[in-house]
Design an enzyme around this catalytic site. Structure first.
Site, PDB file in Angstrom:
ATOM      1  N   TYR A 149       0.798  -1.345  -0.114  1.00 54.72           N
ATOM      2  CA  TYR A 149      -0.027  -0.133  -0.039  1.00 54.72           C
ATOM      3  C   TYR A 149       0.876   1.212  -0.035  1.00 54.72           C
ATOM      4  O   TYR A 149       1.771   1.433   0.633  1.00 54.72           O
ATOM      5  CB  TYR A 149      -0.880   0.014   1.185  1.00 54.72           C
ATOM      6  CG  TYR A 149      -1.823   1.100   1.275  1.00 54.72           C
ATOM      7  CD1 TYR A 149      -3.010   1.133   0.555  1.00 54.72           C
ATOM      8  CD2 TYR A 149      -1.710   2.068   2.548  1.00 54.72           C
ATOM      9  CE1 TYR A 149      -3.640   2.510   0.706  1.00 54.72           C
ATOM     10  CE2 TYR A 149      -2.404   3.193   2.558  1.00 54.72           C
ATOM     11  CZ  TYR A 149      -3.554   3.479   1.657  1.00 54.72           C
ATOM     12  OH  TYR A 149      -4.475   4.279   1.807  1.00 54.72           O
ATOM     13  N   ASP A 244       9.193   2.723   0.184  1.00 57.76           N
ATOM     14  CA  ASP A 244       8.135   3.444   0.753  1.00 57.76           C
ATOM     15  C   ASP A 244       8.488   3.063   2.192  1.00 57.76           C
ATOM     16  O   ASP A 244       7.956   2.021   2.654  1.00 57.76           O
ATOM     17  CB  ASP A 244       6.937   2.880   0.331  1.00 57.76           C
ATOM     18  CG  ASP A 244       5.661   3.759   0.973  1.00 57.76           C
ATOM     19  OD1 ASP A 244       5.803   4.298   1.977  1.00 57.76           O
ATOM     20  OD2 ASP A 244       4.569   3.505   0.772  1.00 57.76           O
ATOM     21  N   LYS A 272       4.292   8.832   9.361  1.00 60.95           N
ATOM     22  CA  LYS A 272       3.968   8.142  10.701  1.00 60.95           C
ATOM     23  C   LYS A 272       5.224   8.739  11.576  1.00 60.95           C
ATOM     24  O   LYS A 272       4.982   9.927  12.258  1.00 60.95           O
ATOM     25  CB  LYS A 272       4.063   6.903  10.411  1.00 60.95           C
ATOM     26  CG  LYS A 272       2.911   6.233   9.576  1.00 60.95           C
ATOM     27  CD  LYS A 272       2.769   4.868   9.669  1.00 60.95           C
ATOM     28  CE  LYS A 272       1.578   4.282   8.183  1.00 60.95           C
ATOM     29  NZ  LYS A 272       0.443   4.139   8.817  1.00 60.95           N
TER      30      LYS A 272
HETATM   31  C1  PLP Z   1       3.839   2.018   3.524  1.00 58.98           C
HETATM   32  C2  PLP Z   1       2.917   3.138   3.475  1.00 58.98           C
HETATM   33  N1  PLP Z   1       2.877   3.999   2.505  1.00 58.98           N
HETATM   34  C3  PLP Z   1       1.732   4.937   2.540  1.00 58.98           C
HETATM   35  C4  PLP Z   1       0.995   5.166   3.361  1.00 58.98           C
HETATM   36  C5  PLP Z   1      -0.122   6.280   3.269  1.00 58.98           C
HETATM   37  O1  PLP Z   1       0.154   7.075   4.319  1.00 58.98           O
HETATM   38  P1  PLP Z   1      -1.038   8.099   4.938  1.00 58.98           P
HETATM   39  O2  PLP Z   1      -1.990   7.116   5.542  1.00 58.98           O
HETATM   40  O3  PLP Z   1      -0.236   8.843   5.781  1.00 58.98           O
HETATM   41  O4  PLP Z   1      -1.474   8.657   3.758  1.00 58.98           O
HETATM   42  C6  PLP Z   1       0.817   4.140   4.492  1.00 58.98           C
HETATM   43  C7  PLP Z   1      -0.249   4.231   5.495  1.00 58.98           C
HETATM   44  O5  PLP Z   1      -0.607   3.292   6.258  1.00 58.98           O
HETATM   45  C8  PLP Z   1       1.636   3.048   4.533  1.00 58.98           C
HETATM   46  O6  PLP Z   1       1.677   2.135   5.418  1.00 58.98           O
END
Ligand code: PLP
Length: 431
Positions: A149, A244, A272
């Site tokens: 994700y 990511d 985060k």
């Molecule tokens: C690996 C990863 N990338 C991107 C995101 C998206 O982040 P946000 O929820 O702050 O938009 C998340 C959210 O859980 C994530 O775990």
């Protein structure tokens, strides 16, 4: 779903009202407990390793606001720093010295980052990094992995994990085919599949983006050689490698997965933990690439609240706390105690289960295992997980309400907390 023995009258009332006001009653889908069923818990306050709901129930928390609460909720030093920052105002919309401080801390910590841009969420960071990948390479296609994700931008809503997996949506209506046709997917831990995609799309792939340790299909670590293989393949094909690390940054290790595994991507996204509980995301990488971002270059990306002084303050204090001796050792020790204990109890009580942890990130599946990718994860016994989740709630343990989400511990969790959690797990798994 069995009726809960928890007193949840207030939660029920508030959630019922919320459903008339907001889609599904929530501001983000997984919170609605759709995949585990039953009444979502409405929170009232958080402190350290614990949360309290509006009915006064206390839980040991293994969600940690989905990752940011690595120092424990409402850490007194973070709160004190925020009080001081508040006195100076809540938003400048102009350069602020705190941005320099957090930028320098990120650059010092994360091996691939020489220059960084702050945004407000992980989604924003991933959207921006994709534009940058394409601009730098002059190519439009990107490879992502099934079950990974990267936020909710159109281009990434293909075989994404997290809430999409939880709700069983393979994709989302409203996402144009013309956008996702440039998204190529491969199973995680399958280098051969990536190789084939590069061969089938010569000189068309801008880069490969992945969660280098997956958290959004449950916790799935990379096989030995997988990250190294991706580094080599991207280099051979003139494509960029993007980690990511929104979830893994400053969690798997201070410098993220790239520090822990020694594989250095071209670009990295963060979120985060670097916001310490306030909304922050970031992307960064080699100076040569990052210099293309506006206004230094012409790749446009902007944000009214980006670099917000309160968010920078919470991030700086959180990273300072993480730099203290013994932090990652503590996270690793208690989280290992938790996952090993859970697996042991599952075995003793006759449930097929597998799982693992690195530092303060963990997961387990009701599944014989091994789980190396999203297809494996999907073979888990989801209705058993739902019953387990509800049982744990009733025993004062708040786990992520989905089999397809990693769990998180914090510096505030003690061995006694873990032991109480294991005791609860034994009771629930024996039922
Ligand atoms: C690996 C990863 N990338 C991107 C995101 C998206 O982040 P946000 O929820 O702050 O938009 C998340 C959210 O859980 C994530 O775990």
């Amino acid at each position: 779903m069995a009726t809960t023995r928890l007193k949840t009258t207030q939660s029920e009332e508030i959630f019922a009202a919320a459903q008339k006001l907001m889609p599904g009653g929530v501001s983000s889908p997984v919170r609605a407990f759709k995949s585990v069923g039953g009444q979502p818990i409405v929170f009232d306050r958080v402190l350290g390793a614990y949360i309290w709901d509006v009915d006064g129930n206390q839980y040991t928390d293994y969600v940690g606001s989905w990752g940011p609460a690595i120092c424990g909720h409402a850490h007194p030093e973070v709160i004190a720093a925020l009080h001081d920052a508040l006195e100076k105002g809540t938003s400048f919309g102009a350069p602020c010295y705190l941005e320099n401080v957090l930028a320098q801390m990120v650059i010092d910590a994360v091996p691939s980052i020489e220059m960084v841009r702050f945004v407000n969420s992980g989604t924003e960071a991933c959207m921006a990094v994709l534009r940058l990948m394409r601009a730098f390479t002059g190519r439009e296609k990107a490879i992502k992995f099934e079950g990974c994700y990267h936020g909710h931008a159109d281009m990434f809503l293909v075989k994404a994990g997290s809430g999409i997996a939880t709700l069983g949506l393979p994709d989302s209506p409203g996402v144009p085919k013309s956008v996702t046709s440039n998204t190529l997917t491969a199973p995680f831990n399958d280098l051969e599949a990536v190789k084939v995609l590069f061969e089938q799309n010569p000189n068309e792939i801008a880069g490969v983006i992945l969660e280098p340790v997956v958290g959004n299909a449950g916790f799935i670590p990379p096989d030995a050689g997988f990250l190294e293989g991706l580094r080599k393949l991207t280099q051979e094909h003139g494509a960029l490698l993007v980690f990511d690390e929104v979830m893994t940054g400053f969690r798997i290790a201070y410098g993220g997965v790239q520090e822990k595994f020694g594989v250095i991507p071209d670009l990295t996204t963060l979120g985060k933990v670097i916001g310490g509980g306030l909304p922050v995301g970031a992307y960064g990488g080699r100076q040569e690439i990052m210099s293309m971002v506006a206004p230094a270059g012409n790749v446009y990306q902007a944000g009214t609240l980006s670099g917000n002084p309160l968010a920078m303050t919470a991030g700086i204090k959180t990273l300072e706390l993480l730099q203290r001796p013994g932090t990652y050792e503590h996270l690793d020790r208690i989280t290992k105690r938790l996952t090993e204990g859970m697996l042991e109890i599952a075995k003793e009580t006759g449930h097929a289960a597998c799982g693992g942890q690195i530092s303060g990130m963990f997961g387990f599946f009701f599944n014989e295992g091994p789980v190396r990718n999203y297809e494996d994860a999907k073979k888990s016994d989801l209705s058993k997980f739902a019953r387990f989740h509800r049982g744990m709630l009733e025993h004062g343990v708040y786990l992520a309400p989905s089999q397809f989400e990693a769990g998180f511990t914090s510096l505030a969790h003690t061995e006694a907390d873990i032991d109480r959690t294991l005791e609860a797990a034994r009771t629930v798994m024996s039922q």
